[in-house]
Design a protein around this motif. Structure first.
Motif, PDB file in Angstrom:
ATOM      1  N   THR A  31       0.992  -1.093  -0.066  1.00  0.00           N
ATOM      2  CA  THR A  31      -0.201   0.268  -0.790  1.00  0.00           C
ATOM      3  C   THR A  31       0.983   0.913  -0.045  1.00  0.00           C
ATOM      4  O   THR A  31       2.317   1.065  -0.415  1.00  0.00           O
ATOM      5  CB  THR A  31      -0.825   0.210   1.349  1.00  0.00           C
ATOM      6  OG1 THR A  31      -0.008  -0.003   2.317  1.00  0.00           O
ATOM      7  CG2 THR A  31      -1.632  -1.467   1.514  1.00  0.00           C
ATOM      8  N   SER A  32       0.867   2.508   0.055  1.00  0.00           N
ATOM      9  CA  SER A  32       1.035   3.827   0.266  1.00  0.00           C
ATOM     10  C   SER A  32       1.931   3.874   1.530  1.00  0.00           C
ATOM     11  O   SER A  32       2.521   4.388   0.700  1.00  0.00           O
ATOM     12  CB  SER A  32       0.004   5.014   0.296  1.00  0.00           C
ATOM     13  OG  SER A  32      -0.784   4.590   1.713  1.00  0.00           O
ATOM     14  N   ASP A  33       1.952   2.908   2.513  1.00  0.00           N
ATOM     15  CA  ASP A  33       2.559   3.765   3.533  1.00  0.00           C
ATOM     16  C   ASP A  33       2.865   1.638   3.885  1.00  0.00           C
ATOM     17  O   ASP A  33       3.595   1.313   4.787  1.00  0.00           O
ATOM     18  CB  ASP A  33       2.337   4.151   4.767  1.00  0.00           C
ATOM     19  CG  ASP A  33       0.764   3.756   4.949  1.00  0.00           C
ATOM     20  OD1 ASP A  33       0.518   2.550   4.366  1.00  0.00           O
ATOM     21  OD2 ASP A  33       0.155   4.333   5.949  1.00  0.00           O
ATOM     22  N   VAL A  34       3.019   0.418   3.080  1.00  0.00           N
ATOM     23  CA  VAL A  34       2.928  -0.641   3.805  1.00  0.00           C
ATOM     24  C   VAL A  34       4.223  -1.557   2.741  1.00  0.00           C
ATOM     25  O   VAL A  34       3.599  -1.518   1.590  1.00  0.00           O
ATOM     26  CB  VAL A  34       2.072  -1.631   3.983  1.00  0.00           C
ATOM     27  CG1 VAL A  34       2.439  -2.967   4.814  1.00  0.00           C
ATOM     28  CG2 VAL A  34       1.079  -0.586   5.290  1.00  0.00           C
ATOM     29  N   LYS A  35       4.832  -1.694   2.847  1.00  0.00           N
ATOM     30  CA  LYS A  35       6.298  -2.768   1.786  1.00  0.00           C
ATOM     31  C   LYS A  35       6.855  -4.002   2.370  1.00  0.00           C
ATOM     32  O   LYS A  35       6.520  -4.275   3.630  1.00  0.00           O
ATOM     33  CB  LYS A  35       7.945  -1.949   1.103  1.00  0.00           C
ATOM     34  CG  LYS A  35       7.120  -0.701   0.761  1.00  0.00           C
ATOM     35  CD  LYS A  35       8.116  -0.620   0.193  1.00  0.00           C
ATOM     36  CE  LYS A  35       8.872   1.065  -0.827  1.00  0.00           C
ATOM     37  NZ  LYS A  35      10.182   1.515  -0.819  1.00  0.00           N
TER      38      LYS A  35
END
Ligand code: FES
Length: 285
Positions: A31-35
């Protein structure tokens, strides 16, 4: 249903305290803040064996280190799914393929894979809470014949906040007797599924507690409301499992930042049944 037995107070070997230098062999944006970061030793090995629910200390040299649950493992790698929430995770998100990190572990106990044999398993999670659940879910899928029906009730604010989209929508639903129930909190043009908070959705699905264990993981609000819903549906606290891995700091009983009453989450957990937590001065916040 007979009470689940969870191992506590797992011993740590000296080698678990020494970081192994590893390289990043895969980085995927969830997501935009999860890798998700896949790590391997410099000679191409899995850094160590671990059981679903266990954690490891990942060092982003020289910025610092954080404890994360292992969200997946393969023959030659461990994978960590990390939300960017502070300085160290920001530095981790800035790394690229081939960069090195330090890794030590595994730490903590694990989900009771033996005790779950023959039972139906209901996973309940939201957002990043799916990371530790995924480790157990994939373990059950790898040993499919030993476990009953599997359900996942998973939610996020919008479709863009959901992790492991390929698994949820394509891989897991194709497995025998595996059922996905995904919802979002806010309607959007790219979502035609359920729009609901997790707890009401859980109650609408009306799972029977008969022969079933629930595994719950999510933020404080989701945790509180879903726990209330599970109890309302008739689940016994001894058949609801959670992990408190987010509260582990040093992981080895030294910093004193994870104690709940007489227990240290890092030494006794992080996996507990709700029946075990009921006796402790603990809150979901
Ligand atoms: S995490 Fe430091 S004492 Fe438990």
């Amino acid at each position: 249903m007979s009470a689940l037995t969870i191992e506590h107070g797992c011993a740590r070997a000296t080698e678990q305290l020494v970081p192994v230098i590893c390289k990043l062999v895969d980085i995927s944006t969830e997501t935009s803040d999860v890798k998700a970061f896949r790590v391997q030793t410099l000679d191409g090995q899995r850094p160590f064996d671990c059981s679903p629910g266990q954690t490891a200390m990942l060092s982003v040299i020289p910025y610092g280190e954080c404890m994360f649950c292992v969200s997946a493992q393969g023959e030659d790698y461990l994978e960590f799914t990390v939300k960017r929430v502070g300085y160290v995770t920001e530095q981790l998100h800035a790394l690229t393929l081939g960069d090195t990190v330090g890794l030590r572990g595994p730490y903590g106990n694990w989900f009771p894979t033996e005790g779950l044999k023959g039972k139906d398993v209901l996973f309940v999670g939201g957002g990043i809470g799916l990371a530790p659940l995924r480790a157990l879910l994939t373990y059950l899928l790898d040993h499919r014949e030993s476990y009953g029906r599997i359900d996942l009730v998973y939610s996020g604010s919008t479709r863009d906040d959901l992790l492991f989209l390929d698994d949820i929508f394509h891989v897991w639903p194709k497995q025998p007797d595996v059922h996905m129930h995904t919802s979002v909190y806010r309607e959007s043009a790219d979502w035609s599924g359920e729009v609901s908070y997790t707890a009401p959705y859980l109650e609408k699905l009306a799972f029977s507690p008969e022969g079933r264990v629930a595994v719950l993981c999510g933020g404080p609000s989701l945790f509180r409301t879903c726990l209330a819903s599970l109890l309302k549906l008739g689940f016994d606290p001894g058949s609801i499992i959670t992990t408190l891995e987010m509260r582990m700091k040093c992981g080895i009983g030294k910093c004193g930042r994870c104690n709940v009453g007489s227990k240290y989450i890092c030494l006794d957990g992080p996996v507990f049944t709700m029946a075990e937590l009921e006796d402790l001065p603990w809150s979901a916040d």
